[in-house]
Design a protein around this motif. Structure first.
Motif, PDB file in Angstrom:
ATOM      1  N   UNK A  72       0.786  -1.229   0.000  1.00  0.00           N
ATOM      2  CA  UNK A  72       0.000   0.000   0.000  1.00  0.00           C
ATOM      3  C   UNK A  72       0.822   1.286   0.000  1.00  0.00           C
ATOM      4  N   UNK A  73       1.519   1.539  -1.084  1.00  0.00           N
ATOM      5  CA  UNK A  73       2.264   2.795  -1.195  1.00  0.00           C
ATOM      6  C   UNK A  73       1.880   3.543  -2.461  1.00  0.00           C
ATOM      7  N   UNK A  74       2.000   4.838  -2.389  1.00  0.00           N
ATOM      8  CA  UNK A  74       1.775   5.685  -3.565  1.00  0.00           C
ATOM      9  C   UNK A  74       3.100   6.122  -4.170  1.00  0.00           C
ATOM     10  N   UNK A  75       4.206   5.639  -3.612  1.00  0.00           N
ATOM     11  CA  UNK A  75       5.529   6.120  -4.027  1.00  0.00           C
ATOM     12  C   UNK A  75       6.266   5.111  -4.901  1.00  0.00           C
ATOM     13  N   UNK A 101      -2.991  -3.068  -2.369  1.00  0.00           N
ATOM     14  CA  UNK A 101      -3.516  -1.700  -2.332  1.00  0.00           C
ATOM     15  C   UNK A 101      -4.775  -1.662  -1.468  1.00  0.00           C
ATOM     16  N   UNK A 102      -4.789  -0.769  -0.489  1.00  0.00           N
ATOM     17  CA  UNK A 102      -5.921  -0.650   0.438  1.00  0.00           C
ATOM     18  C   UNK A 102      -6.850   0.500   0.064  1.00  0.00           C
ATOM     19  N   UNK A 106      -4.838   1.918   5.080  1.00  0.00           N
ATOM     20  CA  UNK A 106      -3.412   1.614   5.191  1.00  0.00           C
ATOM     21  C   UNK A 106      -3.106   1.061   6.588  1.00  0.00           C
ATOM     22  N   UNK A 107      -3.668   1.709   7.611  1.00  0.00           N
ATOM     23  CA  UNK A 107      -3.406   1.288   8.992  1.00  0.00           C
ATOM     24  C   UNK A 107      -3.984  -0.088   9.289  1.00  0.00           C
ATOM     25  N   UNK A 108      -5.241  -0.343   8.893  1.00  0.00           N
ATOM     26  CA  UNK A 108      -5.840  -1.638   9.235  1.00  0.00           C
ATOM     27  C   UNK A 108      -5.234  -2.769   8.410  1.00  0.00           C
TER      28      UNK A 108
END
Length: 194
Positions: free
Chosen positions: A15-18, A64-65, A99-101
């Protein structure tokens, strides 16, 4: 040890956008103060710009969340780059997780995303099971213990006490396998939303 790409059985991206930071900078004001504006640096920290056909690049699992549009676009673009280079890639969308869960539940026995990640690990660990024990060759149960330990450390935010504890733990684990570890420190502006 200087291990090559052939020592890595698979990569799991959570789960990153980078994945392509120069592209990220075209639409994200939030990330500008974090990553800066030096195009060479932005390319250097972007996995998308390190994909080269013909290398022994391991398969990727992209998770991806939250149906996050920006992260979905980044993961789909990265998946296309990997596919064009002949590198295996699987994408898991976890619309019911933030992202956290996603990170918090990873390692839980009944978590469906943990199950899918473990399937990816089993598939890719077993492909090279004849290599014998090496620093880059762990068993799936050992990896699962690491996933659970990582998850139990807490919520991982850059620069937080959990982030630093994670770095300490990871350094210890890598050193135990015989790898040489060095750290690079830099200052990051921390933004806290209340």
């Amino acid at each position: 040890h200087r291990l090559g790409l052939d020592s890595i059985r698979g990569v799991i991206e959570l789960d990153t956008a980078a994945l392509d930071v120069p592209f990220l900078m075209t639409y994200s004001k939030f990330h500008r103060p974090i990553f800066g504006s030096d195009e060479r640096v932005l390319r250097a920290i972007s996995p998308t710009h390190h994909v080269t056909p013909g290398q022994q690049t391991p398969p990727f699992l992209l998770v991806v969340a939250a149906n996050n549009r920006q992260k979905l676009v980044q993961s789909r673009r990265f998946a296309n780059v990997l596919k064009k280079a002949g590198i295996g890639v699987t994408t898991i969308e976890a619309p019911d997780r933030t992202h956290a869960t996603l990170n918090r539940n990873l390692g839980s026995p009944k978590d469906p995303y943990t199950s899918q990640i473990m399937d990816f690990l089993e598939e890719n660990m077993n492909q090279n099971s004849n290599q014998g024990e090496t620093p880059g060759n762990s068993s799936v149960p050992a990896l699962m213990r690491d996933v659970i330990t990582y998850s139990e450390l807490g919520i991982h935010r850059t620069g937080s006490s959990v982030d630093l504890a994670t770095a300490d733990w990871l350094e210890t684990r890598l050193t135990q396998t015989g790898m040489e570890v060095s750290r690079q420190w830099w200052t990051v502006d921390q933004y806290v939303f209340t």
